[in-house]
Every structure is written in structure tokens, then in C-alpha cells.
Design a protein around this motif. Structure first.
Motif, PDB file in Angstrom:
ATOM      1  N   LYS A  22      50.541  48.758  51.506  1.00  0.00           N
ATOM      2  CA  LYS A  22      50.801  49.511  49.723  1.00  0.00           C
ATOM      3  C   LYS A  22      50.655  49.396  48.843  1.00  0.00           C
ATOM      4  O   LYS A  22      50.070  50.174  48.210  1.00  0.00           O
ATOM      5  CB  LYS A  22      51.551  50.443  50.520  1.00  0.00           C
ATOM      6  CG  LYS A  22      51.864  51.254  51.779  1.00  0.00           C
ATOM      7  CD  LYS A  22      52.645  52.177  52.055  1.00  0.00           C
ATOM      8  CE  LYS A  22      53.006  52.724  52.904  1.00  0.00           C
ATOM      9  NZ  LYS A  22      51.637  53.742  53.435  1.00  0.00           N
ATOM     10  N   THR A  23      51.458  48.031  48.099  1.00  0.00           N
ATOM     11  CA  THR A  23      51.485  47.739  46.952  1.00  0.00           C
ATOM     12  C   THR A  23      49.764  47.005  46.543  1.00  0.00           C
ATOM     13  O   THR A  23      48.864  46.430  46.905  1.00  0.00           O
ATOM     14  CB  THR A  23      52.377  46.525  46.949  1.00  0.00           C
ATOM     15  OG1 THR A  23      51.468  45.611  47.567  1.00  0.00           O
ATOM     16  CG2 THR A  23      53.784  47.140  47.125  1.00  0.00           C
ATOM     17  N   LEU A  24      49.487  47.061  45.788  1.00  0.00           N
ATOM     18  CA  LEU A  24      48.876  46.233  44.342  1.00  0.00           C
ATOM     19  C   LEU A  24      48.243  44.655  44.712  1.00  0.00           C
ATOM     20  O   LEU A  24      47.638  45.030  45.090  1.00  0.00           O
ATOM     21  CB  LEU A  24      48.470  46.737  43.217  1.00  0.00           C
ATOM     22  CG  LEU A  24      46.917  46.907  42.302  1.00  0.00           C
ATOM     23  CD1 LEU A  24      45.720  46.789  43.185  1.00  0.00           C
ATOM     24  CD2 LEU A  24      47.580  46.449  40.423  1.00  0.00           C
ATOM     25  N   LYS A  25      49.557  44.350  44.841  1.00  0.00           N
ATOM     26  CA  LYS A  25      49.295  43.118  44.644  1.00  0.00           C
ATOM     27  C   LYS A  25      49.398  42.476  46.593  1.00  0.00           C
ATOM     28  O   LYS A  25      48.391  41.653  46.792  1.00  0.00           O
ATOM     29  CB  LYS A  25      51.631  42.320  44.565  1.00  0.00           C
ATOM     30  CG  LYS A  25      50.890  40.591  44.552  1.00  0.00           C
ATOM     31  CD  LYS A  25      52.419  40.578  44.022  1.00  0.00           C
ATOM     32  CE  LYS A  25      52.952  39.066  44.590  1.00  0.00           C
ATOM     33  NZ  LYS A  25      53.838  38.243  43.970  1.00  0.00           N
ATOM     34  N   GLY A  26      49.361  43.711  47.737  1.00  0.00           N
ATOM     35  CA  GLY A  26      49.402  43.168  48.806  1.00  0.00           C
ATOM     36  C   GLY A  26      47.816  43.811  49.015  1.00  0.00           C
ATOM     37  O   GLY A  26      47.619  43.088  49.591  1.00  0.00           O
ATOM     38  N   ARG A  27      47.238  44.730  48.684  1.00  0.00           N
ATOM     39  CA  ARG A  27      45.968  44.972  48.833  1.00  0.00           C
ATOM     40  C   ARG A  27      44.852  43.469  47.840  1.00  0.00           C
ATOM     41  O   ARG A  27      44.001  43.154  49.001  1.00  0.00           O
ATOM     42  CB  ARG A  27      45.531  45.973  48.465  1.00  0.00           C
ATOM     43  CG  ARG A  27      46.099  47.131  48.943  1.00  0.00           C
ATOM     44  CD  ARG A  27      45.903  48.067  48.171  1.00  0.00           C
ATOM     45  NE  ARG A  27      46.578  49.804  49.218  1.00  0.00           N
ATOM     46  CZ  ARG A  27      46.065  50.809  49.419  1.00  0.00           C
ATOM     47  NH1 ARG A  27      45.251  51.520  48.578  1.00  0.00           N
ATOM     48  NH2 ARG A  27      47.826  51.403  50.281  1.00  0.00           N
ATOM     49  N   ILE A  28      45.371  43.591  47.005  1.00  0.00           N
ATOM     50  CA  ILE A  28      44.398  41.877  46.597  1.00  0.00           C
ATOM     51  C   ILE A  28      44.627  41.030  47.829  1.00  0.00           C
ATOM     52  O   ILE A  28      43.405  40.205  47.446  1.00  0.00           O
ATOM     53  CB  ILE A  28      44.786  41.793  45.101  1.00  0.00           C
ATOM     54  CG1 ILE A  28      44.692  43.395  43.940  1.00  0.00           C
ATOM     55  CG2 ILE A  28      44.708  40.963  44.719  1.00  0.00           C
ATOM     56  CD1 ILE A  28      42.859  43.381  44.286  1.00  0.00           C
ATOM     57  N   GLY A  29      45.723  41.032  47.939  1.00  0.00           N
ATOM     58  CA  GLY A  29      45.846  39.269  49.015  1.00  0.00           C
ATOM     59  C   GLY A  29      45.362  39.687  49.904  1.00  0.00           C
ATOM     60  O   GLY A  29      44.871  38.707  50.451  1.00  0.00           O
TER      61      GLY A  29
END
Length: 185
Positions: A22-29
Motif C-alpha cells: 500500500k505504501t509508496l516505499k513498499g511499492r517501489i521496493g
């Protein structure tokens, strides 16, 4: 418009057994793990590699709306490919595909009957052979019109002709003016 392609994508998303990050950091990772580098992710979503690294570190918590949409599309396109493939194989082998639509149906019929197109709201379960043909057409890059033809042929056989029990003189069924189209498998 690509109504059929969009409907297949929505049906694929319903197959997810887990939600994507859900988070931007998680998606980019996730995208970095899938694509291998920040540079590859940057090319995919149309930003610089430095921006991708800022997203990954958490230095930027929010992306511009257009970039956020590209990130979301990239993640969803790669999320749980095995789950999607398994559901598609099952639909093509044994389950079939259910098509719900509201569209204008026209057809070629024998003389003395009306063949004027009219709007109908239909929910029809098509056999596995039609699901296989639809997936093969999509995978080979078929146009929306060609995929519409496959669905129209299935409607002709299953709905209009009731598997050969009626309307045997009916030849061509055409789907136009689609209000909505939804697939489930």
C-alpha cells in the motif's frame, strides 16, 4: 476503447490472494525487486533514478498523481502472476468464463424475423473453450473487436441458440454500444 482488455484485467485483480503493497516505499521496493534496479524502475515509471531512490528510502512520502498512477499500474501488472495464470488455466480447462454486459446486440436472422439490434443486459456463462480462445487472443495481441467477436460467438451459441435447441437459423451476432462489460472466472 478496450473494454474486453479492461474487463480481463479487473477479473485478474479479483484473483489476488494478497493485496499489493500500500505504501509508496513498499511499492517501489517491490518494483526494484522485480525489475532489478532503481534505473529500470525509473524508466518504467518515467522519473529519475534519484527520485526512485528517494521513494525507496522514504525521503519522499508521496509521488505526483500521474507518477503514483504509473507506479500503481506497474505493481498491479506484476503482482501475483502465478495466481493469475492458475485462474486462467482453470477457466480455460474446466471452469469457463462468466460475461455480464449491457450492450446492443444485433444479429442476422432468417427472413420474417426481426434482426434489429437492441440493448440487452445479459449474464451468460461461456464454456471453457471460449475462455481459452479469449485468453489466446489477448496474449497474441488481438484487437478489442476480435475479442468482442469471440464473446459474441459464445453468446450466439449459449444464449441465443441455447446450445442448438432454438434459433438455429441465427448466423451472426454482433455486440456494439457496450455500456459495461464484466468478466469473472
Amino acid at each position: 476503447m478496450a473494454e474486453i482488455e479492461d474487463a480481463i484485467e479487473r477479473a485478474d485483480r479479483e484473483a489476488f490472494t494478497r493485496e499489493p503493497p500500500k505504501t509508496l516505499k513498499g511499492r517501489i521496493g517491490y518494483l526494484i525487486r522485480q525489475l532489478g534496479s532503481a534505473r529500470a524502475v525509473a524508466q518504467e515509471i518515467g522519473v529519475t533514478a534519484d527520485s526512485v531512490n528517494r521513494y525507496r528510502r522514504g525521503a519522499r512520502k508521496h509521488a505526483r498523481p500521474d507518477v503514483a498512477a504509473k507506479i500503481d499500474d506497474a505493481v498491479r501488472a506484476r503482482w501475483q502472476p502465478q495466481v493469475r495464470k492458475r485462474r486462467q488455466r482453470q477457466a480455460a480447462a474446466t471452469g469457463g468464463i462468466t460475461v455480464e454486459t449491457r450492450a446492443r446486440f444485433g444479429y442476422t436472422a432468417p427472413i420474417g424475423t426481426t434482426d434489429d439490434g437492441r440493448f440487452r443486459r445479459l449474464t451468460v456463462h461461456l464454456p471453457p473453450a471460449y475462455a481459452q480462445r479469449l485468453f489466446d487472443a489477448r496474449d497474441s495481441g488481438a484487437s478489442d473487436q476480435e475479442m468482442r467477436g469471440i464473446i459474441a460467438e459464445g453468446f450466439k451459441e449459449i444464449y441465443f441458440q441455447d446450445g442448438g435447441a432454438r434459433a438455429t437459423g441465427l448466423t451472426d451476432v454482433e455486440i456494439t454500444d457496450i455500456d459495461y462489460l464484466d468478466l469473472d472466472y
